[in-house]
Every structure is written in structure tokens, then in C-alpha cells.
Motif scaffolding. Sequence first.
Motif, PDB file in Angstrom:
ATOM      1  N   ARG A 180      -5.314  -0.488  10.979  1.00 59.00           N
ATOM      2  CA  ARG A 180      -6.115   0.450  10.199  1.00 59.00           C
ATOM      3  C   ARG A 180      -6.269   1.780  10.950  1.00 59.00           C
ATOM      4  N   ALA A 181      -6.496   1.701  12.253  1.00 57.47           N
ATOM      5  CA  ALA A 181      -6.698   2.925  13.036  1.00 57.47           C
ATOM      6  C   ALA A 181      -5.444   3.799  13.051  1.00 57.47           C
ATOM      7  N   PHE A 209      -2.981   3.700  10.893  1.00 55.43           N
ATOM      8  CA  PHE A 209      -2.748   4.178   9.529  1.00 55.43           C
ATOM      9  C   PHE A 209      -3.621   5.389   9.218  1.00 55.43           C
ATOM     10  N   GLU A 210      -4.900   5.335   9.559  1.00 55.61           N
ATOM     11  CA  GLU A 210      -5.791   6.468   9.301  1.00 55.61           C
ATOM     12  C   GLU A 210      -5.316   7.714  10.046  1.00 55.61           C
ATOM     13  N   HIS A 211      -4.799   7.530  11.245  1.00 55.83           N
ATOM     14  CA  HIS A 211      -4.263   8.658  12.012  1.00 55.83           C
ATOM     15  C   HIS A 211      -3.080   9.283  11.277  1.00 55.83           C
ATOM     16  N   LEU A 268      -2.432   9.059   8.047  1.00 50.47           N
ATOM     17  CA  LEU A 268      -2.902   9.639   6.795  1.00 50.47           C
ATOM     18  C   LEU A 268      -3.512  11.021   7.021  1.00 50.47           C
ATOM     19  N   LYS A 269      -4.295  11.175   8.069  1.00 51.82           N
ATOM     20  CA  LYS A 269      -4.890  12.480   8.366  1.00 51.82           C
ATOM     21  C   LYS A 269      -3.817  13.521   8.640  1.00 51.82           C
ATOM     22  N   GLN A 327      -2.342  14.524   5.219  1.00 56.54           N
ATOM     23  CA  GLN A 327      -3.289  15.335   4.454  1.00 56.54           C
ATOM     24  C   GLN A 327      -3.407  16.733   5.036  1.00 56.54           C
ATOM     25  N   TYR A 371      -4.440  -0.409   1.492  1.00 60.20           N
ATOM     26  CA  TYR A 371      -4.232   0.968   1.057  1.00 60.20           C
ATOM     27  C   TYR A 371      -5.025   1.292  -0.201  1.00 60.20           C
ATOM     28  N   GLN A 378      -7.996   0.546  -0.602  1.00 61.38           N
ATOM     29  CA  GLN A 378      -9.302   0.958  -0.103  1.00 61.38           C
ATOM     30  C   GLN A 378      -9.350   2.460   0.178  1.00 61.38           C
ATOM     31  N   TYR A 379      -8.172   3.080   0.330  1.00 56.53           N
ATOM     32  CA  TYR A 379      -8.084   4.515   0.566  1.00 56.53           C
ATOM     33  C   TYR A 379      -7.650   5.263  -0.693  1.00 56.53           C
TER      34      TYR A 379
END
Length: 282
Positions: free
Chosen positions: A92-93, A95-97, A99-100, A103, A121, A123-124
Motif C-alpha cells: 500500500r505504501a 502504491f501510494e507513492h 500514485l502521488k 497525480q 485499488y 479504495q482509492y
Amino acid sequence: MASTESRPVEVDTLSALTPESQAMLDELVEQSHWNQTAQDWAIFSRLGSVHVVRDEHKRIVASGAVLPLGDSAAWISLILVTPPRRGQGLGRAVFEHCLKEVQASGRTAMLDATPDGERLYRQYSFAALWRFTRWHRAGVGGAQTGARPHAPIALETIAALDGQALGFARHALLADLMAREDTDVVRHAEAMAIVRAGRVARHIGPLLASNEQAAAQLLGDIASSTADALFIDVPDDRPLMRDALCAAGFAPQRGFARMALGDAAPQGMTAFMHAVAGPEFG
């Protein structure tokens, strides 16, 4: 008394692939039972970015990658975690990196998700666009007698149809795949495909055609001309391809969902895409 608070996961971006980091990434692929090679990681390092989580011994225990595709989209993939460290939030960590990063670039984030990944995914706010299945054929004994369906194809020819199918251009990626010494670029009638080496099997894709019958015929020609193990990722709404796969000895292995974040996902003519380049590349 030691603190019981969990520490935030630190995600690092690799500035370059070294022999040491490459070996650890290759080990992570093997532990995850995926098919990527060092050449695949090199594409992300050269054209996009590779992000990792390390343990207390500086070993890579999780990964993620971002690959910009055209001006409008970017692919998130290779979200891998070594088995002993799964369930600890590392995937998750990273993936969030990733995704940021996407974006911040202003591109639409896209990915291909396994069923477990799809639950994460969503959830996002990622939504499924369409679904496909990975098919596998084990290597077959003995040399094959069929003529190898190889034909010279210009990059622009396959890139043009690929761009129409997806709604975005990826010339640099296709050029890399086609330039590999172990890649075959094959064509028959109205269909064309890239067939490249993988860690455990050769991968067929993208396979592009103006109609499904031509795609199914090319698939049969490819399968009959090699004894190697094969992977191919085929959209679920392709009955002729499914029949050709079964006839050639393939079996379904796992399902995927093509997903995108937001309403600005590129719109292509997906009827031209009869096998994708792979979940790592779209």
C-alpha cells in the motif's frame, strides 16, 4: 520500554539500476511468481521510475514502478512484496507513492489489477474499464515443424494500431520491446504481434488485429511454431480467441481488471486489442 507505535514506511526512488539492486528486484519477481526480466525493469528505470522499500539490512522487500504513456496516461505496476513481509502495509505504501507521482504529473493513473489488487485499488476510487485473463501453455516436447510467422514490421505500423486501440501512444515502449534480440515481431494477414522472452515463458502481446478471426489465426500460427512455454493476456469478450487458445493447449491462469482513476481515462478502439502487452505495460 520499546515503542509499540508502527514506523512509517520509507519509500525510496532508485536513481539507477545497479547490479545489486537489479539482483534484488529479480529475486522479488521470482518470489512473486511473475515473468518480468531485467530488460523490463530497465524500461521503467529509463522511461519512468522504480520505487522500493528496504528492510533493516538494506534489502529490497517491496517495489512499485511508474511508466508515463503518451501525454495523458501513466501506468502503475510491479507492486510486489516479498512473501515474509506481506500484510504489513508495504504494498500500500509503495502504491501510494507511485500514485502521488502520477497525480503530480497531471496524467491519468491506470493499472491492471489482480482480484486482490482490485479490492485495494477500489479504495482509492479506481474503476474497472474491462477485464482480461492470462492464459498459459507449458512448453511442449520436440521441435515444431510450423514455419515461424516472422515478418518485418516497421515500428510506426504497429505503434499506429496500438495507439488507436489504447487511446494513447507508447512508441518508446514498443521500440524497446521490438529491438530486443530475443523478440519476434510477427504478422499474418490483418494481425500482428510482439512475442518476447520472459523469466519463465515467452509473452505474446500486444496482439493487434482489425478483426478477431485474424487475431485467432495468428495466435494459432505462433503457438504451432514454438515449443516454448507461452503466456498471453486476452480480453474476456473474445470467443474466437478463447477457442483458439483451448485448441492450442492453453489454460486460463488468472483474471485481471484494467482500471483507471477518474473520468479522463483515454478512450481507444479496444476491439483492435486481442492481447495486451502485459499487466506491467498495459
